[in-house]
Design a protein around this motif. Structure first.
Motif, PDB file in Angstrom:
ATOM      1  N   GLN A 196       0.836  -1.213   0.000  1.00 27.51           N
ATOM      2  CA  GLN A 196       0.000   0.000   0.000  1.00 27.51           C
ATOM      3  C   GLN A 196       0.866   1.256   0.000  1.00 27.51           C
ATOM      4  N   GLU A 197       1.943   1.177   0.782  1.00 22.04           N
ATOM      5  CA  GLU A 197       2.830   2.329   0.865  1.00 22.04           C
ATOM      6  C   GLU A 197       3.438   2.641  -0.502  1.00 22.04           C
ATOM      7  N   GLN A 198       3.867   1.582  -1.214  1.00 24.11           N
ATOM      8  CA  GLN A 198       4.470   1.776  -2.525  1.00 24.11           C
ATOM      9  C   GLN A 198       3.468   2.437  -3.468  1.00 24.11           C
ATOM     10  N   LYS A 199       2.218   1.979  -3.390  1.00 26.07           N
ATOM     11  CA  LYS A 199       1.178   2.544  -4.237  1.00 26.07           C
ATOM     12  C   LYS A 199       0.979   4.030  -3.925  1.00 26.07           C
ATOM     13  N   LEU A 200       0.909   4.320  -2.632  1.00 29.03           N
ATOM     14  CA  LEU A 200       0.709   5.718  -2.226  1.00 29.03           C
ATOM     15  C   LEU A 200       1.866   6.586  -2.704  1.00 29.03           C
ATOM     16  N   LEU A 201       3.074   6.047  -2.588  1.00 28.48           N
ATOM     17  CA  LEU A 201       4.245   6.806  -3.045  1.00 28.48           C
ATOM     18  C   LEU A 201       4.176   7.050  -4.549  1.00 28.48           C
ATOM     19  N   ASP A 202       3.761   6.021  -5.305  1.00 28.42           N
ATOM     20  CA  ASP A 202       3.605   6.183  -6.755  1.00 28.42           C
ATOM     21  C   ASP A 202       2.555   7.259  -7.063  1.00 28.42           C
ATOM     22  N   TRP A 203       1.482   7.231  -6.318  1.00 27.44           N
ATOM     23  CA  TRP A 203       0.413   8.218  -6.534  1.00 27.44           C
ATOM     24  C   TRP A 203       0.913   9.632  -6.249  1.00 27.44           C
ATOM     25  N   LEU A 204       1.689   9.761  -5.162  1.00 31.09           N
ATOM     26  CA  LEU A 204       2.208  11.084  -4.818  1.00 31.09           C
ATOM     27  C   LEU A 204       3.072  11.623  -5.950  1.00 31.09           C
ATOM     28  N   GLU A 205       3.885  10.730  -6.525  1.00 32.53           N
ATOM     29  CA  GLU A 205       4.739  11.161  -7.634  1.00 32.53           C
ATOM     30  C   GLU A 205       3.899  11.576  -8.846  1.00 32.53           C
ATOM     31  N   ALA A 206       2.863  10.796  -9.121  1.00 36.31           N
ATOM     32  CA  ALA A 206       1.992  11.121 -10.260  1.00 36.31           C
ATOM     33  C   ALA A 206       1.279  12.459 -10.005  1.00 36.31           C
ATOM     34  N   CYS A 207       0.827  12.660  -8.767  1.00 32.57           N
ATOM     35  CA  CYS A 207       0.144  13.921  -8.430  1.00 32.57           C
ATOM     36  C   CYS A 207       1.115  15.092  -8.542  1.00 32.57           C
ATOM     37  N   ARG A 208       2.360  14.824  -8.162  1.00 31.76           N
ATOM     38  CA  ARG A 208       3.378  15.875  -8.269  1.00 31.76           C
ATOM     39  C   ARG A 208       3.537  16.278  -9.734  1.00 31.76           C
ATOM     40  N   TRP A 209       3.529  15.285 -10.605  1.00 30.39           N
ATOM     41  CA  TRP A 209       3.666  15.567 -12.031  1.00 30.39           C
ATOM     42  C   TRP A 209       2.499  16.424 -12.515  1.00 30.39           C
ATOM     43  N   ILE A 210       1.287  16.038 -12.117  1.00 29.72           N
ATOM     44  CA  ILE A 210       0.094  16.811 -12.510  1.00 29.72           C
ATOM     45  C   ILE A 210       0.215  18.249 -11.993  1.00 29.72           C
ATOM     46  N   TYR A 211       0.625  18.370 -10.741  1.00 27.59           N
ATOM     47  CA  TYR A 211       0.744  19.694 -10.108  1.00 27.59           C
ATOM     48  C   TYR A 211       1.697  20.577 -10.908  1.00 27.59           C
ATOM     49  N   ASN A 212       2.881  20.034 -11.181  1.00 29.79           N
ATOM     50  CA  ASN A 212       3.889  20.834 -11.885  1.00 29.79           C
ATOM     51  C   ASN A 212       3.442  21.188 -13.297  1.00 29.79           C
ATOM     52  N   GLU A 213       2.817  20.236 -13.993  1.00 28.40           N
ATOM     53  CA  GLU A 213       2.319  20.491 -15.349  1.00 28.40           C
ATOM     54  C   GLU A 213       1.259  21.587 -15.342  1.00 28.40           C
ATOM     55  N   ALA A 214       0.300  21.442 -14.420  1.00 32.42           N
ATOM     56  CA  ALA A 214      -0.805  22.399 -14.352  1.00 32.42           C
ATOM     57  C   ALA A 214      -0.278  23.791 -13.989  1.00 32.42           C
ATOM     58  N   LEU A 215       0.712  23.800 -13.109  1.00 28.28           N
ATOM     59  CA  LEU A 215       1.322  25.064 -12.704  1.00 28.28           C
ATOM     60  C   LEU A 215       2.016  25.720 -13.899  1.00 28.28           C
ATOM     61  N   ALA A 216       2.759  24.910 -14.667  1.00 28.41           N
ATOM     62  CA  ALA A 216       3.489  25.425 -15.826  1.00 28.41           C
ATOM     63  C   ALA A 216       2.520  26.014 -16.849  1.00 28.41           C
TER      64      ALA A 216
END
Ligand SMILES: [Zn+2]
Length: 374
Positions: A20-40
């Motif tokens: 579960q932790e690995q999944k959550l970490l993967d999700w956080l990374e994916a959300c980070r990508w969305i955040y940075n893209e949307a910000l850009a």
């Protein structure tokens, strides 16, 4: 008696298993990508065309981006969507400050590991997240062990899953609590002036000091921070120091939170009318001075606590424009300019001699009472 709704947060320790932790970490990374893209996207549109991108536009973009990217599809759709709200809030804050005449920096991109939480925006059976068998059920993650050390009052609106700097996981439930409170409770009025050295000074001359244990932990924190700079990058000692630093940070935060709860509770119990400075007017300028920035953070946290506790108790909380409160004479209203190091207010016009902070606190109270009378 009238009833009103307030939002409150309740945090609980979460114990995801390895998978579960690995999944959550993967999700956080994916959300980070969305955040940075949307910000850009927003940043570019603003810089190149002076145009604001809306969240609706970004939702359309996210839907398309998901089609092309499996990693994004794996994230729960609510959590992915919610990222766009965060970007929207960051930009709203940015534009608000531009409008106020500040020159704020753009909202920042999040580096690897700097995106730390994700939010399920719907809570309840069959929705993104719910409680089941004493565990937290997260859609696409499964049943996660949680330490429910207390009952969660009110109606849960959202759940945020957060990983702190020490690697611990937390579930933060944002709930809507309906409270019934007398509209106004009789009680004495007080003005509160916050400071850097003392936590606050009251208009009746009382001081609220920062607790010693908190000062001690903060001092230790500075020490460890300094030694971390000296340690060689990627050395074992540095890693150890880094961990110690994260632990100390968490400790300081908890101690400070306890302290702020205690102070806000104490004020609300005694006073029926509390006047404070308005933080928004003062402007949360990003400061290079550590003491100042810690102070700003705890002040806004303190105000939030004071606000809901006052609402519950029926204490009236009034925020006033803080500009010039220390320069004005609380007796005759004339301006008495003084530098920061001048600790005494001595009025050449009316002869009032008073501690600088008490004078400021009295002005804060005066302004609030004037607002009420208007
Ligand atoms: Zn005077």
């Amino acid at each position: 008696m009238s009833s009103l709704k307030v939002m409150r947060n309740y945090r609980f320790r979460l114990y995801p298993n390895k998978e579960q932790e690995q999944k959550l970490l993967d999700w956080l990374e994916a959300c980070r990508w969305i955040y940075n893209e949307a910000l850009a996207q927003r940043k570019n549109a603003w810089e190149q065309e002076r145009r604001s991108v809306t969240r609706t536009e970004q939702q359309v973009w996210l839907r398309e981006a998901k089609k092309a990217n499996k990693r994004l599809r794996e994230v729960h759709s609510q959590a992915a969507q919610e990222v766009l709200f965060r970007v929207e809030r960051a930009f709203a804050g940015f534009f608000r400050r531009v409008k106020n005449g500040d020159t704020p920096g753009y909202p920042r991109f999040k580096g690897k590991g700097r995106y730390k939480s994700l939010t399920f925006t719907q809570f309840g059976k069959g929705l993104g997240a719910c409680l089941a068998d004493g565990k937290l059920r997260l859609s696409k993650i499964g049943l996660v062990r949680i330490k429910l050390h207390r009952v969660i009052p009110g109606k849960v609106k959202t759940v945020t899953i957060k990983r702190d700097a020490t690697g611990k996981w937390w579930a933060i439930f944002a709930t809507e609590v309906e409270i019934s409170a007398p509209l106004v409770r009789p009680g004495p009025a007080v003005g509160v002036d916050v400071g850097l050295e003392k936590f606050a000074t009251l208009s009746n001359g009382e001081n609220i000091e920062n607790p010693r244990h908190l000062i001690k932990t903060e001092r230790k924190l500075k020490c460890v921070q300094r030694s971390l700079f000296r340690k060689q990058k990627s050395s074992r000692n540095r890693e150890k120091a880094r961990r110690k630093l994260a632990k100390l940070h968490a400790k300081v935060r908890n101690q400070r939170r306890d302290f702020l709860h205690k102070v806000s509770r104490g004020l609300v119990n005694v006073y029926g009318f509390i006047a404070v400075e308005n933080l928004n007017v003062r402007g949360m300028v990003r400061s290079h001075c550590l003491a100042k920035s810690i102070h700003d953070v705890s002040w806004s946290e303190f105000l939030a606590m004071l606000e809901y506790k006052a609402a519950e108790a029926g204490t009236k909380l009034v925020k006033v424009n803080p500009s010039g409160t220390s320069q004005e004479c609380s007796n005759c209203g004339k301006t008495v300019p003084k530098d920061l190091f001048v600790r005494l207010h001595e009025c050449p016009h009316c002869g009032l001699v008073l501690d600088r902070d008490v004078n400021a606190a009295r002005n804060i109270l005066k302004r609030a009472l004037a607002l009420e009378a208007a």
